[in-house]
Design a protein around this motif. Structure first.
Motif, PDB file in Angstrom:
ATOM      1  N   MET A  76       0.801  -1.226   0.000  1.00  0.00           N
ATOM      2  CA  MET A  76       0.000   0.000   0.000  1.00  0.00           C
ATOM      3  C   MET A  76       0.839   1.283   0.000  1.00  0.00           C
ATOM      4  N   GLU A  77       1.812   1.365   0.889  1.00  0.00           N
ATOM      5  CA  GLU A  77       2.489   2.645   1.115  1.00  0.00           C
ATOM      6  C   GLU A  77       4.009   2.557   1.095  1.00  0.00           C
ATOM      7  N   GLY A  78       4.573   1.424   0.677  1.00  0.00           N
ATOM      8  CA  GLY A  78       6.027   1.288   0.684  1.00  0.00           C
ATOM      9  C   GLY A  78       6.705   2.247  -0.289  1.00  0.00           C
ATOM     10  N   LYS A  79       7.869   2.772   0.107  1.00  0.00           N
ATOM     11  CA  LYS A  79       8.625   3.703  -0.735  1.00  0.00           C
ATOM     12  C   LYS A  79      10.118   3.475  -0.529  1.00  0.00           C
ATOM     13  N   PHE A  80      10.876   3.573  -1.613  1.00  0.00           N
ATOM     14  CA  PHE A  80      12.330   3.609  -1.524  1.00  0.00           C
ATOM     15  C   PHE A  80      12.794   5.049  -1.685  1.00  0.00           C
ATOM     16  N   LEU A  81      13.653   5.498  -0.777  1.00  0.00           N
ATOM     17  CA  LEU A  81      14.237   6.827  -0.831  1.00  0.00           C
ATOM     18  C   LEU A  81      15.745   6.692  -0.951  1.00  0.00           C
ATOM     19  N   ILE A  82      16.363   7.624  -1.641  1.00  0.00           N
ATOM     20  CA  ILE A  82      17.824   7.685  -1.685  1.00  0.00           C
ATOM     21  C   ILE A  82      18.243   9.045  -1.144  1.00  0.00           C
ATOM     22  N   ASP A 103      28.100   2.261  -1.448  1.00  0.00           N
ATOM     23  CA  ASP A 103      29.530   2.550  -1.565  1.00  0.00           C
ATOM     24  C   ASP A 103      29.828   3.975  -2.017  1.00  0.00           C
ATOM     25  N   ASN A 104      28.810   4.724  -2.433  1.00  0.00           N
ATOM     26  CA  ASN A 104      29.020   6.132  -2.777  1.00  0.00           C
ATOM     27  C   ASN A 104      28.686   7.063  -1.616  1.00  0.00           C
ATOM     28  N   GLY A 105      28.430   6.475  -0.439  1.00  0.00           N
ATOM     29  CA  GLY A 105      28.145   7.255   0.756  1.00  0.00           C
ATOM     30  C   GLY A 105      26.681   7.570   0.975  1.00  0.00           C
ATOM     31  N   LYS A 106      25.840   7.266  -0.017  1.00  0.00           N
ATOM     32  CA  LYS A 106      24.417   7.554   0.112  1.00  0.00           C
ATOM     33  C   LYS A 106      23.685   6.406   0.810  1.00  0.00           C
ATOM     34  N   TRP A 107      22.436   6.677   1.153  1.00  0.00           N
ATOM     35  CA  TRP A 107      21.599   5.697   1.832  1.00  0.00           C
ATOM     36  C   TRP A 107      20.382   5.360   0.969  1.00  0.00           C
ATOM     37  N   LEU A 108      20.140   4.071   0.787  1.00  0.00           N
ATOM     38  CA  LEU A 108      18.882   3.592   0.229  1.00  0.00           C
ATOM     39  C   LEU A 108      17.997   3.240   1.419  1.00  0.00           C
ATOM     40  N   LEU A 109      16.876   3.943   1.550  1.00  0.00           N
ATOM     41  CA  LEU A 109      16.005   3.772   2.714  1.00  0.00           C
ATOM     42  C   LEU A 109      14.661   3.219   2.268  1.00  0.00           C
ATOM     43  N   TYR A 110      14.148   2.253   3.025  1.00  0.00           N
ATOM     44  CA  TYR A 110      12.807   1.736   2.755  1.00  0.00           C
ATOM     45  C   TYR A 110      11.871   2.276   3.821  1.00  0.00           C
ATOM     46  N   HIS A 233      10.541  13.212  -4.315  1.00  0.00           N
ATOM     47  CA  HIS A 233       9.182  13.762  -4.344  1.00  0.00           C
ATOM     48  C   HIS A 233       8.632  13.878  -5.776  1.00  0.00           C
ATOM     49  N   LEU A 234       8.992  12.924  -6.631  1.00  0.00           N
ATOM     50  CA  LEU A 234       8.442  12.875  -7.981  1.00  0.00           C
ATOM     51  C   LEU A 234       7.072  12.224  -7.936  1.00  0.00           C
ATOM     52  N   SER A 235       6.168  12.659  -8.779  1.00  0.00           N
ATOM     53  CA  SER A 235       4.833  12.068  -8.824  1.00  0.00           C
ATOM     54  C   SER A 235       4.365  11.987 -10.266  1.00  0.00           C
ATOM     55  N   GLY A 236       3.307  11.215 -10.494  1.00  0.00           N
ATOM     56  CA  GLY A 236       2.805  11.014 -11.840  1.00  0.00           C
ATOM     57  C   GLY A 236       1.781  12.058 -12.242  1.00  0.00           C
ATOM     58  N   THR A 237       1.446  12.061 -13.552  1.00  0.00           N
ATOM     59  CA  THR A 237       0.448  13.001 -14.069  1.00  0.00           C
ATOM     60  C   THR A 237      -0.663  12.302 -14.841  1.00  0.00           C
ATOM     61  N   TYR A 238      -0.657  10.955 -14.871  1.00  0.00           N
ATOM     62  CA  TYR A 238      -1.659  10.288 -15.700  1.00  0.00           C
ATOM     63  C   TYR A 238      -3.074  10.480 -15.143  1.00  0.00           C
ATOM     64  N   GLN A 239      -3.195  10.901 -13.888  1.00  0.00           N
ATOM     65  CA  GLN A 239      -4.526  11.178 -13.343  1.00  0.00           C
ATOM     66  C   GLN A 239      -5.250  12.237 -14.175  1.00  0.00           C
ATOM     67  N   ASP A 240      -4.508  13.065 -14.875  1.00  0.00           N
ATOM     68  CA  ASP A 240      -5.119  14.091 -15.724  1.00  0.00           C
ATOM     69  C   ASP A 240      -5.715  13.506 -16.999  1.00  0.00           C
ATOM     70  N   SER A 241      -5.389  12.242 -17.288  1.00  0.00           N
ATOM     71  CA  SER A 241      -5.884  11.581 -18.502  1.00  0.00           C
ATOM     72  C   SER A 241      -6.976  10.560 -18.212  1.00  0.00           C
TER      73      SER A 241
END
Length: 279
Positions: A76-82, A103-110, A233-241
């Motif tokens: 339902m609400e799972g998200k991956f963040l970097i 290994d590039n110092g960033k974090w992949l967060l669930y 914080h990217l989101s879709g736009t197909y709701q407009d169609s």
């Protein structure tokens, strides 16, 4: 729940960010997140693994690592963040249930506010679809295996509504409530039609509509109606169609009838009874 187009956009984003990067450490704080082994074992297995290939099957994400296949279902609400660092805000941090240092110092967060998402890890195989996670999952909606002939064969003995059949992930993987409404509107079929009443031509209309609509939605970043977003914080736009979903009492764009909201197997469903044939 994210459907195939939304999951595909999540996958595209993760591939762009994670390709050829190594996981240097893993911390899982929600034991049930690991669906096929003890969560500490999953932590050990994923440590020092490198991301190589990325796949989607229905609503599942598939990551091919050095010698493992990592399967994730966001539910339902799972998200991956970097992120460059782990968020300090406790209101956000309490919903982060897995942390993967790269290994590039960033974090992949669930992150998962409802804790419904699940992950599985298996020894790497040449055919991920043969893995136990997909034992009861049908062909992907955008695959060649999902054809009019295949669908007609699956429906011929089913007495439930056609919408219910399209939502059955063991028949076809990747269609959810939103796209089922849109697919059946495009095909000109009432979602309450009995599945076994549909002929081969009806099935062709459904398959063609499904592939066209979901492909267009992928290009639009998916559909954001409630909380779907991915990446930064990217989101879709197909709701407009959308032509019918959540348009109760509005005028049908095809026949100028009135769109109605009905219930099909406990799911809110939108239909134009004037131009969608009930079989």
């Amino acid at each position: 729940m994210p459907e195939a187009p939304e999951v595909q956009n999540v996958l595209n984003y993760l591939q762009e960010q994670l390709q050829n990067h190594k996981i240097t450490s893993v911390e899982i704080s929600h034991p049930k997140l690991s669906g096929n082994m003890d969560y500490h074992e999953m932590e050990k297995k994923l440590t020092n693994q490198t991301f190589h290939k990325f796949f989607r099957h229905g609503k599942y994400l598939v990551f091919e690592l050095d010698d493992l296949d990592w399967i994730s279902h966001l539910r339902m609400e799972g998200k991956f963040l970097i992120e460059d660092k782990i968020p300090e805000d406790p209101k956000i941090n309490k919903h982060i249930h897995a942390k993967f240092h790269l290994d590039n110092g960033k974090w992949l967060l669930y992150m998962d506010t409802r804790k419904f998402g699940r992950m599985q890890v298996y020894p790497r195989t040449e055919d991920y679809y043969s893995l136990p996670a997909f034992d009861k999952v049908g062909p992907d909606v955008l695959s060649d295996q999902f054809s009019a002939k295949y669908l007609h064969n699956k429906l011929k003995n089913r007495k439930c509504a056609i919408k219910t059949s399209l939502l059955n992930q063991s028949i076809v993987a990747g269609i959810g409530n939103i796209y089922a409404d849109e697919i059946l509107f495009d095909a000109g079929l009432d979602p309450r039609s009995i599945s076994s009443h549909l002929d081969l031509e009806d099935c062709k209309k459904i398959v063609d509509a499904a592939k066209q609509i979901l492909s267009e939605s992928v290009k639009s970043g998916g559909t954001t109606i409630r909380s779907f977003e991915y990446g930064n914080h990217l989101s879709g736009t197909y709701q407009d169609s959308l032509k019918v979903h959540q348009k109760s009492e509005e005028i049908c764009s095809r026949c100028h009838g009135t769109i109605e909201k009905v219930i099909v197997n406990q799911r809110s469903t939108y239909v134009c009874p004037a131009c969608q044939i009930r079989k």
